[in-house]
Motif scaffolding. Structure first.
Motif, PDB file in Angstrom:
ATOM      1  N   MET A  51      -2.653  17.828  56.187  1.00 14.73           N
ATOM      2  CA  MET A  51      -3.601  18.410  56.959  1.00 14.73           C
ATOM      3  C   MET A  51      -2.704  19.451  57.486  1.00 14.73           C
ATOM      4  N   TRP A  52      -2.197  20.583  57.292  1.00 15.37           N
ATOM      5  CA  TRP A  52      -1.013  21.353  57.511  1.00 15.37           C
ATOM      6  C   TRP A  52      -1.358  22.408  58.692  1.00 15.37           C
ATOM      7  N   GLN A  53      -2.739  22.314  59.023  1.00 20.12           N
ATOM      8  CA  GLN A  53      -3.417  23.206  60.322  1.00 20.12           C
ATOM      9  C   GLN A  53      -3.229  22.072  61.624  1.00 20.12           C
ATOM     10  N   ASP A  54      -2.833  20.963  61.371  1.00 23.46           N
ATOM     11  CA  ASP A  54      -2.638  20.002  62.515  1.00 23.46           C
ATOM     12  C   ASP A  54      -0.998  19.939  62.647  1.00 23.46           C
ATOM     13  N   ASP A  55      -0.500  20.300  63.834  1.00 24.43           N
ATOM     14  CA  ASP A  55       0.933  20.536  63.966  1.00 24.43           C
ATOM     15  C   ASP A  55       1.389  19.151  63.992  1.00 24.43           C
ATOM     16  N   ALA A  56       1.160  18.489  64.570  1.00 22.65           N
ATOM     17  CA  ALA A  56       1.641  16.984  64.467  1.00 22.65           C
ATOM     18  C   ALA A  56       1.953  16.392  63.242  1.00 22.65           C
ATOM     19  N   ALA A  57       0.688  16.483  62.010  1.00 20.00           N
ATOM     20  CA  ALA A  57       1.081  16.123  60.921  1.00 20.00           C
ATOM     21  C   ALA A  57       1.975  16.925  60.143  1.00 20.00           C
ATOM     22  N   LEU A  58       2.125  18.228  60.354  1.00 17.15           N
ATOM     23  CA  LEU A  58       2.820  19.258  59.657  1.00 17.15           C
ATOM     24  C   LEU A  58       4.427  18.844  59.966  1.00 17.15           C
ATOM     25  N   LYS A  59       4.496  18.603  61.278  1.00 20.27           N
ATOM     26  CA  LYS A  59       5.894  18.219  61.935  1.00 20.27           C
ATOM     27  C   LYS A  59       6.469  16.724  61.214  1.00 20.27           C
ATOM     28  N   ALA A  60       5.500  15.964  61.113  1.00 21.09           N
ATOM     29  CA  ALA A  60       5.938  14.716  60.615  1.00 21.09           C
ATOM     30  C   ALA A  60       6.255  14.955  59.170  1.00 21.09           C
ATOM     31  N   PHE A  61       5.398  15.656  58.318  1.00  9.80           N
ATOM     32  CA  PHE A  61       5.506  15.656  57.075  1.00  9.80           C
ATOM     33  C   PHE A  61       6.839  16.765  56.790  1.00  9.80           C
ATOM     34  N   ARG A  90       4.668  27.967  40.642  1.00  9.07           N
ATOM     35  CA  ARG A  90       4.154  29.435  40.462  1.00  9.07           C
ATOM     36  C   ARG A  90       2.622  29.967  40.319  1.00  9.07           C
ATOM     37  N   THR A  91       2.028  28.600  40.448  1.00 11.10           N
ATOM     38  CA  THR A  91       0.474  28.973  40.311  1.00 11.10           C
ATOM     39  C   THR A  91      -0.153  29.670  41.190  1.00 11.10           C
ATOM     40  N   PRO A  92      -1.422  30.404  40.857  1.00  8.72           N
ATOM     41  CA  PRO A  92      -1.934  30.940  41.793  1.00  8.72           C
ATOM     42  C   PRO A  92      -2.364  30.415  43.356  1.00  8.72           C
ATOM     43  N   GLU A  93      -2.793  29.000  43.112  1.00  9.94           N
ATOM     44  CA  GLU A  93      -3.123  28.250  44.359  1.00  9.94           C
ATOM     45  C   GLU A  93      -1.896  28.171  45.226  1.00  9.94           C
ATOM     46  N   ILE A  94      -0.679  27.785  44.600  1.00  7.92           N
ATOM     47  CA  ILE A  94       0.441  27.598  45.314  1.00  7.92           C
ATOM     48  C   ILE A  94       0.871  28.902  45.906  1.00  7.92           C
ATOM     49  N   THR A  95       0.665  30.101  45.119  1.00  2.63           N
ATOM     50  CA  THR A  95       1.168  31.234  45.662  1.00  2.63           C
ATOM     51  C   THR A  95       0.143  31.529  47.078  1.00  2.63           C
ATOM     52  N   MET A  96      -0.960  31.378  47.197  1.00  2.00           N
ATOM     53  CA  MET A  96      -1.525  31.714  48.482  1.00  2.00           C
ATOM     54  C   MET A  96      -1.550  30.644  49.567  1.00  2.00           C
ATOM     55  N   LEU A  97      -1.125  29.445  49.039  1.00  3.07           N
ATOM     56  CA  LEU A  97      -0.860  28.305  49.992  1.00  3.07           C
ATOM     57  C   LEU A  97       0.535  28.525  50.441  1.00  3.07           C
ATOM     58  N   ALA A  98       1.573  29.055  49.923  1.00  2.00           N
ATOM     59  CA  ALA A  98       2.736  29.396  50.277  1.00  2.00           C
ATOM     60  C   ALA A  98       2.545  30.630  51.672  1.00  2.00           C
ATOM     61  N   SER A  99       1.744  31.609  51.354  1.00  2.00           N
ATOM     62  CA  SER A  99       1.594  32.481  52.043  1.00  2.00           C
ATOM     63  C   SER A  99       1.087  32.165  53.421  1.00  2.00           C
ATOM     64  N   VAL A 100       0.046  31.186  53.319  1.00  2.00           N
ATOM     65  CA  VAL A 100      -0.638  30.863  54.877  1.00  2.00           C
ATOM     66  C   VAL A 100       0.325  29.722  55.406  1.00  2.00           C
ATOM     67  N   THR A 101       0.713  28.937  54.630  1.00  2.00           N
ATOM     68  CA  THR A 101       1.565  27.906  55.393  1.00  2.00           C
ATOM     69  C   THR A 101       2.789  28.510  55.926  1.00  2.00           C
ATOM     70  N   SER A 102       3.648  29.363  55.330  1.00  2.00           N
ATOM     71  CA  SER A 102       4.806  30.153  55.787  1.00  2.00           C
ATOM     72  C   SER A 102       4.492  30.815  57.037  1.00  2.00           C
ATOM     73  N   ALA A 103       3.396  30.919  57.419  1.00  2.00           N
ATOM     74  CA  ALA A 103       3.090  31.728  58.744  1.00  2.00           C
ATOM     75  C   ALA A 103       3.566  30.660  59.817  1.00  2.00           C
ATOM     76  N   ARG A 104       3.378  29.271  59.555  1.00  2.00           N
ATOM     77  CA  ARG A 104       3.528  28.306  60.613  1.00  2.00           C
ATOM     78  C   ARG A 104       4.827  28.125  61.265  1.00  2.00           C
ATOM     79  N   PRO A 105       4.942  28.067  62.345  1.00  2.00           N
ATOM     80  CA  PRO A 105       6.563  27.946  63.076  1.00  2.00           C
ATOM     81  C   PRO A 105       7.242  27.072  62.697  1.00  2.00           C
ATOM     82  N   ALA A 106       6.597  25.823  62.618  1.00  2.00           N
ATOM     83  CA  ALA A 106       7.225  24.317  62.227  1.00  2.00           C
ATOM     84  C   ALA A 106       7.892  24.758  60.756  1.00  2.00           C
ATOM     85  N   VAL A 107       7.221  25.331  59.738  1.00  2.00           N
ATOM     86  CA  VAL A 107       7.807  25.520  58.484  1.00  2.00           C
ATOM     87  C   VAL A 107       8.989  26.410  58.366  1.00  2.00           C
TER      88      VAL A 107
END
Ligand code: DC
Length: 216
Positions: A51-61, A90-107
């Motif tokens: 659940m990458w929208q949740d900072d605690a879950a993202l940081k633990a990951f 390189r799939t379209p799904e990973i391409t879009m997910l990389a774009s949104v998750t790369s905006a997270r400061p923890a990432v």
């Protein structure tokens, strides 16, 4: 050793991949595709159902994440916890997910350390979005490579072996990704103040590399 680092930033489809490969070959050093790292993070987020929208879950990951590049036959492979995930990023799904998750400061902060560690071990051409602005602000030579949206979309479209989408769809998705990458608060896509700008709209990859070599 930052004086041995050359940075190339720019939007998707500007030609960074082809150009950075050619330039690194000419200079006899490695090329590091930092977009692959963001794609690797997205791949693992999807696989592990984080659940990458949740900072605690993202940081633990991120604290468990074990992502590295391994050089095999002159090509870097992306390895996650011992597994080669290069074919899956390189799939379209990973391409879009990389774009949104790369905006997270923890990432971004997790990957910042990793990128600098790679740079401390070898001379390299680093390509990405924030190489010259955030990751290697002291690099001596920085390039910002760009091209018109229509040209970039057509390049992507023509690279597709069996296009499932039409050109307009490719262009719309690229525009959405440009907006994500350029408007995020953390390390948005923008040229470093001291970057050399190159417009590749009407140049071949070789012409771009020749132009870069002239600056070097
Ligand atoms: O270059 P690419 O398309 O493989 O990059 C995938 C995503 O990762 C892209 O949407 C932007 C992000 N990225 C980033 O935020 N910073 C970088 N240095 C490289 C890529």
């Amino acid at each position: 050793m930052l004086y041995r680092i050359i940075t190339i930033d720019g939007p998707a489809g500007a030609g960074k991949t082809t150009v950075s490969k050619l330039l690194a070959k000419k200079l006899g050093c490695v090329r590091v595709d930092t977009g692959a790292l963001y794609r690797g993070v997205a791949h693992e987020i999807k696989k592990q159902k984080i659940m990458w929208q949740d900072d605690a879950a993202l940081k633990a990951f991120l604290s468990r994440l074990d992502l590295t590049f391994v050089l095999k036959k002159e090509e870097f492979r992306l390895i996650s916890s011992g597994k080669d995930i290069t074919p899956h990023i390189r799939t379209p799904e990973i391409t879009m997910l990389a774009s949104v998750t790369s905006a997270r400061p923890a990432v971004r902060s997790a990957l910042l350390d990793l990128q600098r560690r790679i740079a401390s071990q070898q001379d390299a051409v680093f390509e990405g979005r924030d190489m010259g602005t955030v990751v290697f602000p002291d690099a001596k030579v920085k390039f910002f490579l760009f091209a018109d949206l229509e040209v970039r979309a057509r390049r992507r479209y023509e690279e597709m072996p069996d296009p499932a989408k039409d050109l307009f769809q490719v262009q719309a998705e690229m525009a959405a990704r440009d907006t994500n990458d350029a408007q995020r608060v953390q390390a948005p896509l923008k040229p470093a103040p001291d970057a050399i700008h190159i417009d590749s709209s009407h140049l071949t990859a070789r012409q771009v590399v020749d132009e870069m070599l002239r600056h070097l």
